[in-house]
Design a protein around this motif. Structure first.
Motif, mmCIF file in Angstrom:
data_model
loop_
_atom_site.group_PDB
_atom_site.id
_atom_site.type_symbol
_atom_site.label_atom_id
_atom_site.label_comp_id
_atom_site.label_asym_id
_atom_site.label_seq_id
_atom_site.Cartn_x
_atom_site.Cartn_y
_atom_site.Cartn_z
ATOM 1 N N GLY A 184 -3.892 -22.928 -9.315
ATOM 2 C CA GLY A 184 -2.913 -22.373 -8.381
ATOM 3 C C GLY A 184 -2.629 -20.906 -8.657
ATOM 4 N N LEU A 185 -2.493 -20.548 -9.925
ATOM 5 C CA LEU A 185 -2.271 -19.148 -10.280
ATOM 6 C C LEU A 185 -3.458 -18.284 -9.873
ATOM 7 N N ASP A 186 -4.673 -18.801 -10.061
ATOM 8 C CA ASP A 186 -5.867 -18.070 -9.646
ATOM 9 C C ASP A 186 -5.839 -17.830 -8.139
ATOM 10 N N HIS A 187 -5.496 -18.860 -7.385
ATOM 11 C CA HIS A 187 -5.406 -18.722 -5.932
ATOM 12 C C HIS A 187 -4.356 -17.686 -5.546
ATOM 13 N N MET A 188 -3.191 -17.753 -6.174
ATOM 14 C CA MET A 188 -2.107 -16.822 -5.863
ATOM 15 C C MET A 188 -2.509 -15.378 -6.169
ATOM 16 N N GLU A 189 -3.155 -15.151 -7.300
ATOM 17 C CA GLU A 189 -3.597 -13.802 -7.670
ATOM 18 C C GLU A 189 -4.650 -13.280 -6.700
ATOM 19 N N LYS A 190 -5.612 -14.120 -6.358
ATOM 20 C CA LYS A 190 -6.659 -13.696 -5.431
ATOM 21 C C LYS A 190 -6.095 -13.463 -4.042
ATOM 22 N N SER A 191 -5.177 -14.308 -3.621
ATOM 23 C CA SER A 191 -4.538 -14.140 -2.319
ATOM 24 C C SER A 191 -3.798 -12.807 -2.258
ATOM 25 N N ASP A 192 -3.035 -12.496 -3.294
ATOM 26 C CA ASP A 192 -2.316 -11.216 -3.340
ATOM 27 C C ASP A 192 -3.294 -10.047 -3.261
ATOM 28 N N ALA A 193 -4.396 -10.133 -3.996
ATOM 29 C CA ALA A 193 -5.381 -9.051 -4.010
ATOM 30 C C ALA A 193 -6.035 -8.882 -2.633
ATOM 31 N N VAL A 194 -6.372 -9.984 -1.987
ATOM 32 C CA VAL A 194 -6.981 -9.905 -0.651
ATOM 33 C C VAL A 194 -6.003 -9.276 0.338
ATOM 34 N N LEU A 195 -4.741 -9.672 0.271
ATOM 35 C CA LEU A 195 -3.748 -9.105 1.189
ATOM 36 C C LEU A 195 -3.546 -7.618 0.945
ATOM 37 N N VAL A 196 -3.587 -7.173 -0.301
ATOM 38 C CA VAL A 196 -3.500 -5.740 -0.592
ATOM 39 C C VAL A 196 -4.689 -5.013 0.048
ATOM 40 N N GLU A 197 -5.878 -5.589 -0.063
ATOM 41 C CA GLU A 197 -7.067 -4.990 0.551
ATOM 42 C C GLU A 197 -6.937 -4.939 2.071
ATOM 43 N N MET A 198 -6.457 -6.025 2.665
ATOM 44 C CA MET A 198 -6.319 -6.075 4.113
ATOM 45 C C MET A 198 -5.313 -5.026 4.598
ATOM 46 N N GLU A 199 -4.206 -4.901 3.877
ATOM 47 C CA GLU A 199 -3.212 -3.898 4.264
ATOM 48 C C GLU A 199 -3.772 -2.486 4.111
ATOM 49 N N ALA A 200 -4.536 -2.237 3.066
ATOM 50 C CA ALA A 200 -5.145 -0.917 2.875
ATOM 51 C C ALA A 200 -6.110 -0.599 4.006
ATOM 52 N N GLU A 201 -6.849 -1.606 4.468
ATOM 53 C CA GLU A 201 -7.766 -1.410 5.595
ATOM 54 C C GLU A 201 -7.003 -1.040 6.865
ATOM 55 N N HIS A 202 -5.882 -1.715 7.108
ATOM 56 C CA HIS A 202 -5.057 -1.385 8.277
ATOM 57 C C HIS A 202 -4.483 0.022 8.154
ATOM 58 N N ALA A 203 -4.027 0.380 6.974
ATOM 59 C CA ALA A 203 -3.453 1.714 6.764
ATOM 60 C C ALA A 203 -4.501 2.798 7.000
ATOM 61 N N ARG A 204 -5.725 2.565 6.533
ATOM 62 C CA ARG A 204 -6.796 3.538 6.780
ATOM 63 C C ARG A 204 -7.104 3.644 8.270
ATOM 64 N N ALA A 205 -7.056 2.506 8.965
ATOM 65 C CA ALA A 205 -7.416 2.490 10.391
ATOM 66 C C ALA A 205 -6.381 3.200 11.267
ATOM 67 N N VAL A 206 -5.100 3.040 10.959
ATOM 68 C CA VAL A 206 -4.061 3.610 11.823
ATOM 69 C C VAL A 206 -3.360 4.809 11.201
ATOM 70 N N GLY A 207 -3.637 5.067 9.931
ATOM 71 C CA GLY A 207 -2.981 6.156 9.213
ATOM 72 C C GLY A 207 -1.922 5.596 8.283
ATOM 73 N N GLU A 208 -1.866 6.181 7.096
ATOM 74 C CA GLU A 208 -0.949 5.701 6.058
ATOM 75 C C GLU A 208 0.506 5.735 6.529
ATOM 76 N N GLU A 209 0.919 6.869 7.113
ATOM 77 C CA GLU A 209 2.318 7.002 7.548
ATOM 78 C C GLU A 209 2.646 6.033 8.674
#
Length: 150
Positions: A105-130
């Motif tokens: 469960g901890l492994d899943h939670m850590e990987k899930s958090d990491a994937v969501l950080v990546e997904m948010e970074a992709e959105h920020a790059r696409a529309v602009g950080e601000e």
């Protein structure tokens, strides 16, 4: 203009939220499956997304996720069977139980958090950080207002 056309051209908050949630879940759980967590389903997020590493009470998970306690109980049963969580006595109140993540469960939670950080970074790059930071700020305000949860 037909309602379906209007909703497609000018989607309301419900449609936008639903599209975002379902698309996010699809990508997240596809990526997690590729990382060795193929048995976990989006419905399990009502537990795993809110679960503290040291454990959480089912009633707290229900309140945070907006799900009924019975639904959380069923999801916890499924996650116990899959090996992601276990129930333990709450040291603060021996009558109560904590839902505690296992190593899996901890492994899943850590990987899930990491994937969501990546997904948010992709959105920020696409529309602009601000723009993305402002979107998240406003979306959080709308969510808090809608749910009454801060």
């Amino acid at each position: 203009m037909r309602r379906s056309e209007r909703k497609r051209e000018r989607p309301d908050l419900g449609i936008l939220s639903g599209r975002t949630l379902f698309s996010l879940q699809k990508e997240l759980f596809t990526r997690l499956s590729e990382m060795g967590h193929a048995q976990v389903r989006p419905r399990h997020g009502a537990v795993l997304a809110y679960l503290d590493a040291e454990g959480s009470r089912a009633s707290d998970l229900a309140a945070q996720s907006g799900q009924h306690k019975q639904v959380i109980g069923t999801l916890v049963d499924e996650l116990v069977a899959l090996g992601y969580v276990e129930r333990r006595p709450d040291p603060a109140d021996r009558r109560a139980k904590l839902v505690v993540p296992t190593e899996l469960g901890l492994d899943h939670m850590e990987k899930s958090d990491a994937v969501l950080v990546e997904m948010e970074a992709e959105h920020a790059r696409a529309v602009g950080e601000e723009a993305y930071a402002e979107f998240k700020r406003v979306f959080q305000l709308v969510a808090e207002r809608q749910t009454g949860v801060r």
